[in-house]
Write a protein that holds these residues in place. Structure first.
Motif, short mmCIF file in Angstrom:
data_model
loop_
_atom_site.label_atom_id
_atom_site.label_comp_id
_atom_site.label_asym_id
_atom_site.label_seq_id
_atom_site.Cartn_x
_atom_site.Cartn_y
_atom_site.Cartn_z
N CYS A 50 0.84 -1.19 0.00
CA CYS A 50 0.00 0.00 0.00
C CYS A 50 0.89 1.25 0.00
N ASN A 67 -12.78 -3.25 -5.73
CA ASN A 67 -11.64 -2.48 -5.24
C ASN A 67 -10.82 -3.35 -4.30
N TYR A 75 -7.70 1.28 3.40
CA TYR A 75 -7.75 2.18 2.25
C TYR A 75 -8.12 1.34 1.03
N LYS A 76 -8.99 1.89 0.19
CA LYS A 76 -9.48 1.16 -0.98
C LYS A 76 -8.92 1.76 -2.26
N PHE A 77 -8.57 0.87 -3.20
CA PHE A 77 -8.02 1.30 -4.48
C PHE A 77 -8.70 0.55 -5.61
N CYS A 78 -9.01 1.29 -6.68
CA CYS A 78 -9.55 0.67 -7.89
C CYS A 78 -8.43 -0.14 -8.54
N GLY A 82 -5.84 2.27 -10.23
CA GLY A 82 -5.00 2.61 -9.09
C GLY A 82 -5.50 3.75 -8.22
N ARG A 83 -6.64 4.34 -8.59
CA ARG A 83 -7.15 5.48 -7.81
C ARG A 83 -7.63 5.05 -6.44
N ASN A 84 -7.35 5.91 -5.48
CA ASN A 84 -7.82 5.70 -4.11
C ASN A 84 -9.29 6.10 -4.07
N TYR A 90 -4.20 8.78 -2.00
CA TYR A 90 -3.05 8.00 -2.45
C TYR A 90 -3.32 7.38 -3.81
N TYR A 91 -2.27 6.85 -4.43
CA TYR A 91 -2.37 6.21 -5.74
C TYR A 91 -1.60 4.90 -5.69
N LEU A 92 -2.24 3.81 -6.09
CA LEU A 92 -1.62 2.49 -6.11
C LEU A 92 -1.11 2.22 -7.52
#
Length: 113
Positions: A50, A67, A75-78, A82-84, A90-92
């Motif tokens: 993360c 997600n 924290y959830k990410f697409c 990669g979008r939070n 944040y950015y994954l």
């Protein structure tokens, strides 16, 4: 000059990837570790940690919307972009995945690592 994509084989087939019950697995793309997520028969590749507190994404889960959720602070990410999506900003890092008769490949940009 546009970035080149280097397709790196991570498995001979999706069945070879050791997905846990959470539909997440870690794999090696060359000498780099990536996390692979499976949602509705689609595959996604993203950073194994993360971006917030380095939580191991493979120990997280995939929510009902597809997600990936970090196990440390949720924290959830697409997985697609990669979008939070839980609002922390944040950015994954993420990469495309290609599955064909030759195997499972992750598309890394040339010079990315």
């Amino acid at each position: 000059m546009a970035d080149q994509i280097n397709w790196v084989k991570v498995a001979e087939s999706p069945e070879e990837i050791a997905f846990g019950p959470n539909n997440l697995a870690e794999a090696m793309a060359g000498d780099k570790r990536v996390c692979i997520g499976k949602y509705k028969e689609e595959y996604f590749a993203f950073a194994p940690k993360c971006p917030h507190a380095s939580g191991p994404m493979v120990d997280g889960w995939i929510d009902a919307l597809g997600n990936v959720v970090c196990p440390l602070h949720r924290y959830k990410f697409c997985m697609k972009n990669g979008r939070n999506v839980s609002g922390e900003g944040y950015y994954l890092k993420h990469w495309p995945v290609m599955v064909d008769e030759n195997g499972v490949f992750v598309g890394l940009k040339t010079g990315f690592f």
